[in-house]
Design an enzyme around this catalytic site. Structure first.
Site, mmCIF file in Angstrom:
data_model
loop_
_atom_site.group_PDB
_atom_site.id
_atom_site.type_symbol
_atom_site.label_atom_id
_atom_site.label_comp_id
_atom_site.label_asym_id
_atom_site.label_seq_id
_atom_site.Cartn_x
_atom_site.Cartn_y
_atom_site.Cartn_z
ATOM 1 N N GLU A 281 0.863 -1.171 0.000
ATOM 2 C CA GLU A 281 0.000 0.000 0.000
ATOM 3 C C GLU A 281 0.907 1.231 0.000
ATOM 4 O O GLU A 281 1.813 1.321 0.836
ATOM 5 C CB GLU A 281 -0.886 0.016 1.243
ATOM 6 C CG GLU A 281 -1.830 -1.165 1.355
ATOM 7 C CD GLU A 281 -2.564 -1.163 2.685
ATOM 8 O OE1 GLU A 281 -3.405 -0.267 2.888
ATOM 9 O OE2 GLU A 281 -2.278 -2.034 3.523
ATOM 10 N N ARG B 228 4.956 -13.005 9.754
ATOM 11 C CA ARG B 228 5.571 -11.715 9.475
ATOM 12 C C ARG B 228 6.829 -11.549 10.337
ATOM 13 O O ARG B 228 7.028 -12.259 11.318
ATOM 14 C CB ARG B 228 4.583 -10.584 9.774
ATOM 15 C CG ARG B 228 4.244 -10.452 11.247
ATOM 16 C CD ARG B 228 3.209 -9.354 11.483
ATOM 17 N NE ARG B 228 3.723 -8.068 11.055
ATOM 18 C CZ ARG B 228 2.958 -6.984 10.921
ATOM 19 N NH1 ARG B 228 1.657 -7.053 11.136
ATOM 20 N NH2 ARG B 228 3.496 -5.833 10.563
ATOM 21 N N LYS C 299 3.370 0.722 10.237
ATOM 22 C CA LYS C 299 3.552 1.953 9.471
ATOM 23 C C LYS C 299 2.866 3.133 10.151
ATOM 24 O O LYS C 299 3.334 4.273 10.046
ATOM 25 C CB LYS C 299 3.031 1.772 8.044
ATOM 26 C CG LYS C 299 4.014 1.079 7.123
ATOM 27 C CD LYS C 299 3.661 1.248 5.672
ATOM 28 C CE LYS C 299 2.550 0.346 5.234
ATOM 29 N NZ LYS C 299 2.326 0.378 3.771
#
Length: 553
Positions: free
Chosen positions: A34, A259, A269
């Protein structure tokens, strides 16, 4: 494949798919960020995995931007992501795509589901949808708008697209099962109204697809074979499958892996953005940040991040990775490639009272790489050494310079401290020493030995430089687990030394060049603040794990 492939469960799945000819022998992966922030080291791991798979199986790799939220996305982020992916060496060739390129096709797919009675326009607010979703033990409550006719839904959805309704007033929801044990299947939102300008589409659209709706369609349109995601999307996989099956279109396989969680940092983020906006760090590329741009500016190499990804491996369960493993990966890489140099960070002057003139001594550029050759260093009467290399009252085992003691200057002579000069406040400002002319390094003129060797630079020829000593940004292993996580920012994560001295061979160094300052660590010429008049060096990593030593480990 002739090259040996990694051994992990994803490669085992792909090997079986190739054996059974599931995808006609094809392997096609993608990295779908993104564009709402800069990439961090967790993304680097994903890039290495997805591109590595495509490379190892002679397949294809796409870079695709999941640009479905115009309120948080910026062209700056797109450009930084492209730069980072290229820098890592993940070759997407000409395959760079955007979810926004597929908006019309996604819209037509939504119309198809409405016509099948599988989607409806809902007037509930986001908060009302949340409240009626139910819990893990209680079913959700059906929307009062769930049974609108196909004709009414088609009309309302078209009017949503035309901009007739305000932001947030309506959504398009999939019609699945409000009693499903999987909350993601309880009539999830597919589109929301958002009157915001898109960084690529401008004001063409005022309805935007949700991630769950767009994700599988993007993979399908691009012909992806293996859609590799992190574990938080495991519960979303049934919805991924439901959308593609209901549309009866090409259906990739979603596979989840753990992850990356890295100690002494945060990976969200949202939190990284807060660090930037609130001024805790000097931008997204601050060398203390776990962003790829920050690591690059600090002196990390693509090879070191690839090595780190291989060391971490691919797992099915989340775990915390010690940041010391990342530091090991960069030390291991730079030890082989970084030329050596001498720099004095906390200088004290040494005057050789019995030396006159000047000469050149020969220094090895890299003992790990004989092809790097040697360089000449000016040796003069006045030198600088690091203040820590002299002690008036040394502890037992101190092997550097002391009053009346001897030490070797790297590549040069053995010297002896004869006198200590102090200012009015008792601070040492000068050491007066003698040198032994028969002890020049490599000359073979003397068999004299001393226990210590220290680095130095010529006071006459050395250049001034600014050196930035970076440490870990947080003082605790898992700051993300703390409610008041900002309270644990390391107050000494950056120490700026404005007047260090570097040997002359470094004067013309270019931004991004990396050196090992002997006995100090690995340092990179800063790409942001260096000028031709004064270089700025960022410490990439120490020579040893000083953090563990500080903690008494």
């Amino acid at each position: 494949m002739e090259n040996e492939k990694p051994k992990n469960f994803i490669y085992e799945i792909i090997d079986e798919d190739i054996r059974t000819n599931k995808w006609g022998g094809r392997v096609h992966t993608r990295f779908p960020p993104e564009p709402n922030g800069y990439l961090h080291i967790g993304h680097a791991k994903s890039i290495c995995l997805n591109y590595g798979i495509a490379r190892d199986y002679n397949g294809k790799f796409n870079l695709r931007f999941d640009d479905t939220n115009p309120e948080k996305e910026e062209t700056e982020y797109v450009e930084s992501i492209i730069e980072d992916v290229k820098w890592l060496g993940a070759d997407f060739e000409d395959r760079i795509f955007y979810a926004s390129d597929y908006f019309e096709q996604m819209y037509q797919y939504a119309v198809e589901l409405i016509k099948k009675g599988k989607a409806y326009v809902c007037d509930l607010s986001a908060e009302e949808i949340r409240k009626t979703r139910g819990t893990l033990t209680e079913p959700g409550v059906e929307s009062p708008y769930r049974n609108r006719t196909v004709e009414e839904n088609l009309d309302l959805f078209e009017r949503m697209r035309k901009g007739e309704f305000p932001t947030g007033s309506k959504t398009l929801r999939a019609k699945i099962d409000m009693a499903s044990p999987n909350l993601n299947l309880r009539d999830p939102v597919m589109y929301r109204i958002l009157h915001a300008e898109h960084h690529r589409q401008g004001n063409k659209w005022c309805i935007y697809p949700t991630y769950d709706w767009a994700h599988g369609l993007e993979d399908s349109i691009e012909g992806i074979t293996h859609s590799i995601c992190t574990l938080e999307f495991e519960n979303h996989r049934p919805l991924y499958d439901w959308f593609l099956d209901e549309l009866n279109i090409y259906h990739p396989q979603q596979i989840e892996f753990a992850r990356l969680n890295l100690s002494y940092t945060v990976m969200s983020k949202r939190r990284l953005l807060q660090l930037v906006k609130d001024g805790y760090v000097d931008g997204w590329d601050d060398p203390r940040m776990p962003t790829i741009s920050g690591l690059r500016r600090r002196g990390f190499t693509p090879e070191s991040l690839w090595n780190f990804a291989e060391l971490v491996g691919v797992a099915k369960r989340d775990a915390m990775t010690d940041i010391a493993l990342l530091e090991f990966a960069i030390r291991d890489d730079l030890n082989k490639r970084a030329n050596r140099a001498m720099a004095v960070l906390d200088p004290v002057k040494v005057v050789l009272v019995n030396y006159e003139g000047e000469e050149e001594v020969e220094a090895v550029n890299n003992p790990e790489d004989p092809s790097a050759g040697t360089r000449k260093i000016k040796f003069t009467k006045e030198l600088y050494i690091d203040r820590a290399d002299f002690m008036e009252d040394p502890p037992k085992g101190f092997r550097r310079l002391i009053p009346g003691g001897e030490v070797r200057l790297r590549y040069a002579y053995i010297i002896k401290c004869e006198e200590v000069i102090k200012d009015d406040n008792g601070n040492i400002i000068e050491l007066r020493c003698t040198y032994d002319p028969d002890t020049k390094s490599g000359s073979g003129a003397s068999n004299k030995k001393v226990k210590g060797t220290i680095h130095w630079v010529s006071a006459k020829y050395a250049a001034e430089a600014e050196v930035r000593l970076y440490d870990r940004l947080f003082t605790i292993e898992d700051p993300a687990a703390e409610k008041n996580w900002l309270d644990y920012i390391n107050p000494v994560s950056l120490k700026v030394i404005e007047n260090a001295y570097i040997e002359p061979s470094l004067k013309d160094s270019k931004p991004g060049e990396i050196f090992q300052f002997e006995r100090q660590g690995y340092f990179c010429v800063d790409s942001k603040y260096s000028t031709p008049e004064k270089l700025v060096f960022n410490r990439t990593v120490t020579l040893k794990d000083s953090w563990a030593k500080k903690k008494g480990q």
